[in-house]
Motif scaffolding. Structure first.
Motif, PDB file in Angstrom:
ATOM      1  N   CYS A 187      46.401  38.737  62.220  1.00  0.00           N
ATOM      2  CA  CYS A 187      45.277  39.275  61.454  1.00  0.00           C
ATOM      3  C   CYS A 187      45.849  40.101  60.320  1.00  0.00           C
ATOM      4  O   CYS A 187      46.687  40.989  60.550  1.00  0.00           O
ATOM      5  CB  CYS A 187      44.379  40.141  62.334  1.00  0.00           C
ATOM      6  SG  CYS A 187      43.062  40.967  61.420  1.00  0.00           S
ATOM      7  N   GLY A 188      45.424  39.815  59.090  1.00  0.00           N
ATOM      8  CA  GLY A 188      45.929  40.552  57.948  1.00  0.00           C
ATOM      9  C   GLY A 188      45.635  42.036  58.018  1.00  0.00           C
ATOM     10  O   GLY A 188      46.432  42.862  57.556  1.00  0.00           O
ATOM     11  N   THR A 189      44.493  42.405  58.610  1.00  0.00           N
ATOM     12  CA  THR A 189      44.168  43.831  58.723  1.00  0.00           C
ATOM     13  C   THR A 189      45.129  44.524  59.674  1.00  0.00           C
ATOM     14  O   THR A 189      45.528  45.672  59.448  1.00  0.00           O
ATOM     15  CB  THR A 189      42.713  44.018  59.190  1.00  0.00           C
ATOM     16  OG1 THR A 189      41.851  43.258  58.337  1.00  0.00           O
ATOM     17  CG2 THR A 189      42.300  45.482  59.123  1.00  0.00           C
ATOM     18  N   HIS A 190      45.523  43.823  60.764  1.00  0.00           N
ATOM     19  CA  HIS A 190      46.544  44.390  61.647  1.00  0.00           C
ATOM     20  C   HIS A 190      47.871  44.556  60.905  1.00  0.00           C
ATOM     21  O   HIS A 190      48.575  45.561  61.086  1.00  0.00           O
ATOM     22  CB  HIS A 190      46.753  43.490  62.867  1.00  0.00           C
ATOM     23  CG  HIS A 190      45.778  43.722  63.963  1.00  0.00           C
ATOM     24  ND1 HIS A 190      45.215  42.702  64.699  1.00  0.00           N
ATOM     25  CD2 HIS A 190      45.244  44.866  64.457  1.00  0.00           C
ATOM     26  CE1 HIS A 190      44.384  43.209  65.602  1.00  0.00           C
ATOM     27  NE2 HIS A 190      44.386  44.519  65.466  1.00  0.00           N
ATOM     28  N   THR A 191      48.219  43.571  60.092  1.00  0.00           N
ATOM     29  CA  THR A 191      49.474  43.654  59.334  1.00  0.00           C
ATOM     30  C   THR A 191      49.522  44.956  58.552  1.00  0.00           C
ATOM     31  O   THR A 191      50.490  45.728  58.648  1.00  0.00           O
ATOM     32  CB  THR A 191      49.593  42.467  58.352  1.00  0.00           C
ATOM     33  OG1 THR A 191      49.497  41.242  59.061  1.00  0.00           O
ATOM     34  CG2 THR A 191      50.916  42.521  57.606  1.00  0.00           C
ATOM     35  N   VAL A 192      48.477  45.200  57.764  1.00  0.00           N
ATOM     36  CA  VAL A 192      48.444  46.392  56.918  1.00  0.00           C
ATOM     37  C   VAL A 192      48.385  47.653  57.773  1.00  0.00           C
ATOM     38  O   VAL A 192      49.073  48.646  57.489  1.00  0.00           O
ATOM     39  CB  VAL A 192      47.250  46.327  55.949  1.00  0.00           C
ATOM     40  CG1 VAL A 192      47.124  47.622  55.164  1.00  0.00           C
ATOM     41  CG2 VAL A 192      47.415  45.154  55.001  1.00  0.00           C
ATOM     42  N   SER A 193      47.583  47.648  58.829  1.00  0.00           N
ATOM     43  CA  SER A 193      47.435  48.845  59.666  1.00  0.00           C
ATOM     44  C   SER A 193      48.752  49.256  60.313  1.00  0.00           C
ATOM     45  O   SER A 193      49.083  50.446  60.378  1.00  0.00           O
ATOM     46  CB  SER A 193      46.385  48.597  60.754  1.00  0.00           C
ATOM     47  OG  SER A 193      45.113  48.392  60.189  1.00  0.00           O
ATOM     48  N   ILE A 194      49.505  48.278  60.791  1.00  0.00           N
ATOM     49  CA  ILE A 194      50.781  48.581  61.457  1.00  0.00           C
ATOM     50  C   ILE A 194      51.750  49.227  60.477  1.00  0.00           C
ATOM     51  O   ILE A 194      52.456  50.187  60.809  1.00  0.00           O
ATOM     52  CB  ILE A 194      51.363  47.299  62.088  1.00  0.00           C
ATOM     53  CG1 ILE A 194      50.515  46.891  63.304  1.00  0.00           C
ATOM     54  CG2 ILE A 194      52.815  47.499  62.496  1.00  0.00           C
ATOM     55  CD1 ILE A 194      50.837  45.523  63.862  1.00  0.00           C
ATOM     56  N   PHE A 195      51.791  48.713  59.253  1.00  0.00           N
ATOM     57  CA  PHE A 195      52.681  49.295  58.252  1.00  0.00           C
ATOM     58  C   PHE A 195      52.162  50.640  57.754  1.00  0.00           C
ATOM     59  O   PHE A 195      52.898  51.624  57.670  1.00  0.00           O
ATOM     60  CB  PHE A 195      52.831  48.327  57.075  1.00  0.00           C
ATOM     61  CG  PHE A 195      53.817  47.229  57.316  1.00  0.00           C
ATOM     62  CD1 PHE A 195      55.170  47.430  57.111  1.00  0.00           C
ATOM     63  CD2 PHE A 195      53.394  45.988  57.760  1.00  0.00           C
ATOM     64  CE1 PHE A 195      56.086  46.421  57.331  1.00  0.00           C
ATOM     65  CE2 PHE A 195      54.299  44.967  57.982  1.00  0.00           C
ATOM     66  CZ  PHE A 195      55.658  45.182  57.770  1.00  0.00           C
ATOM     67  N   GLN A 196      50.882  50.674  57.403  1.00  0.00           N
ATOM     68  CA  GLN A 196      50.302  51.863  56.767  1.00  0.00           C
ATOM     69  C   GLN A 196      50.369  53.077  57.675  1.00  0.00           C
ATOM     70  O   GLN A 196      50.587  54.199  57.219  1.00  0.00           O
ATOM     71  CB  GLN A 196      48.861  51.554  56.377  1.00  0.00           C
ATOM     72  CG  GLN A 196      48.234  52.536  55.420  1.00  0.00           C
ATOM     73  CD  GLN A 196      46.865  52.055  54.966  1.00  0.00           C
ATOM     74  OE1 GLN A 196      46.050  51.613  55.773  1.00  0.00           O
ATOM     75  NE2 GLN A 196      46.624  52.113  53.667  1.00  0.00           N
ATOM     76  N   SER A 197      50.184  52.856  58.971  1.00  0.00           N
ATOM     77  CA  SER A 197      50.190  53.964  59.923  1.00  0.00           C
ATOM     78  C   SER A 197      51.586  54.447  60.280  1.00  0.00           C
ATOM     79  O   SER A 197      51.745  55.491  60.922  1.00  0.00           O
ATOM     80  CB  SER A 197      49.464  53.540  61.205  1.00  0.00           C
ATOM     81  OG  SER A 197      50.184  52.487  61.845  1.00  0.00           O
ATOM     82  N   PRO A 207      50.161  33.814  60.932  1.00  0.00           N
ATOM     83  CA  PRO A 207      49.287  33.234  59.902  1.00  0.00           C
ATOM     84  C   PRO A 207      47.875  33.794  59.951  1.00  0.00           C
ATOM     85  O   PRO A 207      46.899  33.073  60.186  1.00  0.00           O
ATOM     86  CB  PRO A 207      49.317  31.742  60.242  1.00  0.00           C
ATOM     87  CG  PRO A 207      49.482  31.723  61.736  1.00  0.00           C
ATOM     88  CD  PRO A 207      50.364  32.895  62.066  1.00  0.00           C
ATOM     89  N   GLY A 208      47.758  35.106  59.711  1.00  0.00           N
ATOM     90  CA  GLY A 208      46.456  35.753  59.831  1.00  0.00           C
ATOM     91  C   GLY A 208      45.844  36.216  58.535  1.00  0.00           C
ATOM     92  O   GLY A 208      44.812  36.878  58.542  1.00  0.00           O
ATOM     93  N   CYS A 209      46.487  35.880  57.422  1.00  0.00           N
ATOM     94  CA  CYS A 209      45.953  36.247  56.114  1.00  0.00           C
ATOM     95  C   CYS A 209      45.353  34.998  55.484  1.00  0.00           C
ATOM     96  O   CYS A 209      46.076  34.011  55.250  1.00  0.00           O
ATOM     97  CB  CYS A 209      47.071  36.813  55.244  1.00  0.00           C
ATOM     98  SG  CYS A 209      46.742  36.778  53.476  1.00  0.00           S
TER      99      CYS A 209
END
Length: 385
Positions: free
Chosen positions: A51-61, A77-79
Motif C-alpha cells: 500500500c502506497g500509504t503504508h510506504t510513506v507512513s513507514i518512512f515519514q514516521s 506493488p501498492g502504488c
C-alpha cells in the motif's frame, strides 16, 4: 508567574485527533517495539507492505530506523501509479494525440514517463487536451460541457477507487452522456500477491509476511487474502497507518512466525470490517468483470484487472475507440519493476538520485508521492543499502 493552561484547540479536541495522537505516543510505540523484539526471538522477518500509504507512513514516521535489525522492510506493488505498465502509458499518449478527445486524469499520471521519456505533461504542453480531475464525477462535468468531444477517464487504481468509477459509469448511463468513456486499467491486489509468491526469484529471499493494505481491505474484507495463509503459509495482517498500527501488525506477524502459525488477521478493525463493503463490491460486480492485466515489472497477471462488462460497452474506451495496448520496450535503465517486486531497494538502482529524482523522474516510482523511490529520496536517501 505561572503560565495559565489553555483550552485544547477544536482540531485537537475531537475523537479522531485524540486517537491519532494516542497511536503516535512514544511510550506505546516503545512497548510495541519491545514486544516485537521479544516475538522475533532472534528470527528474521522479511515483510512486504503493498500500500502506497503504508510506504510513506513507514518512512515519514521514522519507523525504519527504529525497527530491530532482523526486520527487513520491502515495498511491494501498492502504488497505483507505479504499477501502471509502460504499454498503458503509451496508450494514454496515443489517446492524447487524437482529435476530439479530452483526457480526464488524476494529477500523478501526468508526469509518468512513457516511450521515449514522453509523458502526458509533455503532450499537454504540445496542445493535447488533458484535464486534471479530483473525482471520476468531474469527468462527467467535462462531458456535459463539451458535447462535441469524447471525454476519456483514465481509470487506474485498485479496489479502493474502482467502485467510484463504477458509480460514475452508472451515473453517465442515467444522464444519457454518450460522449463519456473509461479506459479501465484497474488492478486487483490479491492476484498480484499470488504472482509475487509464485515468482521463482522470490525463493532466494522469500517474503515472510504481508502488511495488507488498509484502504483496499475496507472494500475486500479478509476472505480474498485467505490463500496467503492456507496455500502459502504466509502470515498476513491488515494494518492501519499510524506508527502504533504498523508496529502492532509487525508484532502479530512475528508472533505467528514464532508460533508456527499462518493466519490473515484484521488489526485495523476501527476502519475495516472482516466482511468488507458488500455495497461497493456489488457496484464492481455490476459494471466490471475480472480480466488479465499488465503490471509494471511483473508482467501479465491472469484475472488481476477489471474490464467493463458487455452491458457497458459504450462506456469502454477500448471498444468504443478501437484501442489496443501496444508492445513497447521498458524504460532504459529504470529498475522500478525490481523495486515493486521487493528485489531491489531504490538506492540500489544506478539511476536513483542521479538521473532519476523527483524533479526529473525516469520511472513512476519516483513520480508518485506514494512511490518507494520518492519516499526513499525524501526520507532515507543516505541509507546504507
Amino acid at each position: 508567574m505561572a503560565e495559565q493552561p489553555t483550552s485544547p484547540s477544536p482540531a485537537f479536541d475531537n475523537p479522531s485527533s485524540r486517537l491519532t495522537a494516542a497511536l503516535r505516543d512514544p511510550q506505546l510505540c516503545r512497548s510495541l517495539l519491545d514486544r516485537l523484539q521479544a516475538a522475533l526471538d532472534g528470527r528474521s522477518l522479511r515483510f512486504m507492505e503493498v500500500c502506497g500509504t503504508h510506504t510513506v507512513s513507514i518512512f515519514q514516521s521514522g519507523l525504519r530506523s527504529l525497527l530491530p535489525e532482523q526486520v527487513r522492510h520491502l515495498s511491494g506493488p501498492g502504488c497505483p501509479v507505479c504499477v501502471t505498465h509502460d504499454a498503458e502509458v503509451a496508450a494514454f499518449l496515443d489517446l492524447a494525440g487524437r482529435d476530439g478527445i479530452i483526457l480526464a486524469t488524476f494529477g500523478d499520471l501526468l508526469r509518468v514517463p512513457g516511450p521515449g521519456g514522453k509523458s502526458l505533461k509533455h503532450a499537454k504542453a504540445q496542445g493535447a487536451r488533458v484535464e486534471i480531475v479530483y473525482s471520476p464525477l468531474d469527468a462527467l462535468t467535462l462531458a456535459a460541457e463539451h458535447p462535441g468531444d469524447m471525454v476519456v477517464f483514465l481509470g487506474i487504481g485498485f479496489e479502493t477507487t474502482a467502485p467510484t468509477v463504477a458509480a460514475t459509469i452508472l451515473t453517465a448511463r442515467q444522464r444519457g452522456l454518450d460522449n463519456f468513456c473509461v479506459l479501465s486499467l484497474h488492478k486487483l491486489v490479491p492476484p498480484a500477491l499470488r504472482a509475487l509468491l509464485d515468482d521463482p526469484q522470490q525463493q532466494e529471499q522469500p517474503i515472510e509476511a504481508f502488511l495488507l493494505p488498509g484502504h483496499v481491505s475496507t472494500i475486500l474484507g479478509l476472505a480474498p487474502y485467505a490463500f496467503l495463509a492456507e496455500e502459502y503459509r504466509v502470515p498476513a495482517v491488515v494494518g492501519g497507518f499510524e506508527p502504533a498500527d504498523i508496529l502492532l501488525a509487525l508484532c502479530l506477524m512475528a508472533e505467528q512466525r514464532r508460533d508456527g502459525q499462518a493466519e490473515v488477521v484484521n488489526a485495523y478493525a476501527r476502519a475495516v470490517d472482516d466482511g468488507g463493503n458488500p455495497r461497493a463490491r456489488a457496484l464492481l460486480d455490476q459494471c466490471f468483470q475480472p480480466a488479465d492485466a499488465l503490471w509494471r515489472g511483473i508482467g501479465r497477471i491472469p484475472q488481476s484487472g477489471l474490464a467493463l462488462r458487455d452491458g457497458f460497452a459504450r462506456f469502454d474506451a477500448m471498444r468504443r475507440l478501437d484501442m489496443r495496448l501496444p508492445d513497447v520496450p521498458p524504460l532504459p535503465g529504470c529498475r522500478c519493476g525490481q523495486v515493486l517486486k521487493g528485489r531491489l531497494t531504490p538506492p540500489q538502482c544506478p539511476l536513483f538520485g542521479k538521473a532519476c529524482t523527483p524533479a526529473t523522474p525516469v520511472g513512476p516510482c519516483m513520480v508518485s508521492t506514494e512511490g518507494s523511490c520518492a519516499a526513499y529520496f525524501k526520507y532515507a536517501r543516505n541509507e546504507d543499502n
